[in-house]
Design a protein around this motif. Sequence first.
Motif, PDB file in Angstrom:
ATOM      1  N   GLN A   1       0.824  -1.207   0.000  1.00  0.00           N
ATOM      2  CA  GLN A   1       0.000   0.000   0.000  1.00  0.00           C
ATOM      3  C   GLN A   1       0.864   1.265   0.000  1.00  0.00           C
ATOM      4  O   GLN A   1       0.495   2.259  -0.603  1.00  0.00           O
ATOM      5  N   ALA A   2       1.998   1.199   0.700  1.00  0.00           N
ATOM      6  CA  ALA A   2       2.919   2.333   0.793  1.00  0.00           C
ATOM      7  C   ALA A   2       4.283   1.793   1.217  1.00  0.00           C
ATOM      8  O   ALA A   2       4.384   0.670   1.700  1.00  0.00           O
ATOM      9  N   PHE A   3       5.313   2.597   1.012  1.00  0.00           N
ATOM     10  CA  PHE A   3       6.638   2.202   1.479  1.00  0.00           C
ATOM     11  C   PHE A   3       7.453   3.434   1.818  1.00  0.00           C
ATOM     12  O   PHE A   3       7.152   4.534   1.387  1.00  0.00           O
ATOM     13  N   SER A   4       8.494   3.206   2.614  1.00  0.00           N
ATOM     14  CA  SER A   4       9.363   4.286   3.060  1.00  0.00           C
ATOM     15  C   SER A   4      10.798   3.798   3.021  1.00  0.00           C
ATOM     16  O   SER A   4      11.076   2.657   3.388  1.00  0.00           O
ATOM     17  N   ILE A   5      11.700   4.650   2.554  1.00  0.00           N
ATOM     18  CA  ILE A   5      13.123   4.331   2.615  1.00  0.00           C
ATOM     19  C   ILE A   5      13.826   5.390   3.450  1.00  0.00           C
ATOM     20  O   ILE A   5      13.414   6.550   3.468  1.00  0.00           O
TER      21      ILE A   5
ATOM     22  N   GLU B   1      10.798   0.263   4.837  1.00  0.00           N
ATOM     23  CA  GLU B   1       9.556  -0.125   5.488  1.00  0.00           C
ATOM     24  C   GLU B   1       8.492  -0.270   4.419  1.00  0.00           C
ATOM     25  O   GLU B   1       8.304   0.629   3.592  1.00  0.00           O
ATOM     26  N   LEU B   2       7.820  -1.406   4.441  1.00  0.00           N
ATOM     27  CA  LEU B   2       6.763  -1.704   3.489  1.00  0.00           C
ATOM     28  C   LEU B   2       5.467  -1.891   4.260  1.00  0.00           C
ATOM     29  O   LEU B   2       5.455  -2.554   5.301  1.00  0.00           O
ATOM     30  N   TYR B   3       4.382  -1.331   3.757  1.00  0.00           N
ATOM     31  CA  TYR B   3       3.081  -1.441   4.401  1.00  0.00           C
ATOM     32  C   TYR B   3       2.174  -2.269   3.492  1.00  0.00           C
ATOM     33  O   TYR B   3       1.852  -1.839   2.388  1.00  0.00           O
TER      34      TYR B   3
ATOM     35  N   GLY C   1      -3.528  -6.211   4.869  1.00  0.00           N
ATOM     36  CA  GLY C   1      -3.763  -7.497   5.500  1.00  0.00           C
ATOM     37  C   GLY C   1      -2.603  -8.051   6.299  1.00  0.00           C
ATOM     38  O   GLY C   1      -2.748  -9.025   7.021  1.00  0.00           O
ATOM     39  N   LEU C   2      -1.430  -7.454   6.203  1.00  0.00           N
ATOM     40  CA  LEU C   2      -0.248  -7.948   6.919  1.00  0.00           C
ATOM     41  C   LEU C   2       0.312  -6.911   7.874  1.00  0.00           C
ATOM     42  O   LEU C   2       0.775  -7.234   8.947  1.00  0.00           O
ATOM     43  N   GLY C   3       0.285  -5.682   7.466  1.00  0.00           N
ATOM     44  CA  GLY C   3       0.850  -4.616   8.286  1.00  0.00           C
ATOM     45  C   GLY C   3       2.218  -4.204   7.774  1.00  0.00           C
ATOM     46  O   GLY C   3       2.526  -4.334   6.597  1.00  0.00           O
ATOM     47  N   LYS C   4       3.051  -3.734   8.697  1.00  0.00           N
ATOM     48  CA  LYS C   4       4.361  -3.188   8.338  1.00  0.00           C
ATOM     49  C   LYS C   4       5.439  -4.276   8.366  1.00  0.00           C
ATOM     50  O   LYS C   4       5.495  -5.084   9.276  1.00  0.00           O
ATOM     51  N   VAL C   5       6.285  -4.255   7.350  1.00  0.00           N
ATOM     52  CA  VAL C   5       7.454  -5.125   7.271  1.00  0.00           C
ATOM     53  C   VAL C   5       8.664  -4.209   7.144  1.00  0.00           C
ATOM     54  O   VAL C   5       8.665  -3.290   6.322  1.00  0.00           O
ATOM     55  N   ARG C   6       9.689  -4.462   7.962  1.00  0.00           N
ATOM     56  CA  ARG C   6      10.856  -3.574   7.992  1.00  0.00           C
ATOM     57  C   ARG C   6      12.137  -4.366   7.760  1.00  0.00           C
ATOM     58  O   ARG C   6      12.348  -5.411   8.363  1.00  0.00           O
ATOM     59  N   PHE C   7      12.984  -3.854   6.875  1.00  0.00           N
ATOM     60  CA  PHE C   7      14.288  -4.442   6.608  1.00  0.00           C
ATOM     61  C   PHE C   7      15.353  -3.384   6.849  1.00  0.00           C
ATOM     62  O   PHE C   7      15.172  -2.226   6.469  1.00  0.00           O
ATOM     63  N   GLU C   8      16.464  -3.772   7.467  1.00  0.00           N
ATOM     64  CA  GLU C   8      17.611  -2.873   7.635  1.00  0.00           C
ATOM     65  C   GLU C   8      18.751  -3.377   6.762  1.00  0.00           C
ATOM     66  O   GLU C   8      19.039  -4.570   6.732  1.00  0.00           O
ATOM     67  N   PHE C   9      19.387  -2.454   6.077  1.00  0.00           N
ATOM     68  CA  PHE C   9      20.478  -2.769   5.167  1.00  0.00           C
ATOM     69  C   PHE C   9      21.754  -2.098   5.643  1.00  0.00           C
ATOM     70  O   PHE C   9      21.710  -1.083   6.336  1.00  0.00           O
TER      71      PHE C   9
END
Length: 124
Positions: free
Chosen positions: A76-80, A93-95, A98-106
């Motif tokens: 639905q939306a994402f943030s870098i 961060e990916l929104y 039905g799942l919510g927020k998923v966050r990855f650190e690089f």
Amino acid sequence: MIDFNNGAYLKLKKVAGDSVEKEVAPLFVNGEAIIGAYKSIRDFVVFTNKRIIAVNVQGLTGKKKDFSTLPYSKIQAFSIETAGVLDLDSELELYFSGLGKVRFEFTGASDITTIGRIIGEMIL
């Protein structure tokens, strides 16, 4: 399903796609190809032209793996957040509906803006 809030996906570093391809290729649909692959100590994330596949390697031997598919169509939306002078890692961060927020650190060396552009191309 992988618990994305437990810190298992911290500090992902870019790796060659062929280094993880044999593990995720059996999941591929027709026409699917790896765009980028990022790995932490044992776990890894693969960006394809159709979805994101997050792999959680489990157990002492690492033979047991949990594969979570995150389709671009559900974002639905994402943030870098890019790396800075003192804060050396970048974040995605990916929104998902039905799942919510998923966050990855690089790691700071990862090109987070390219990842953001690719995701933008897939969802817009």
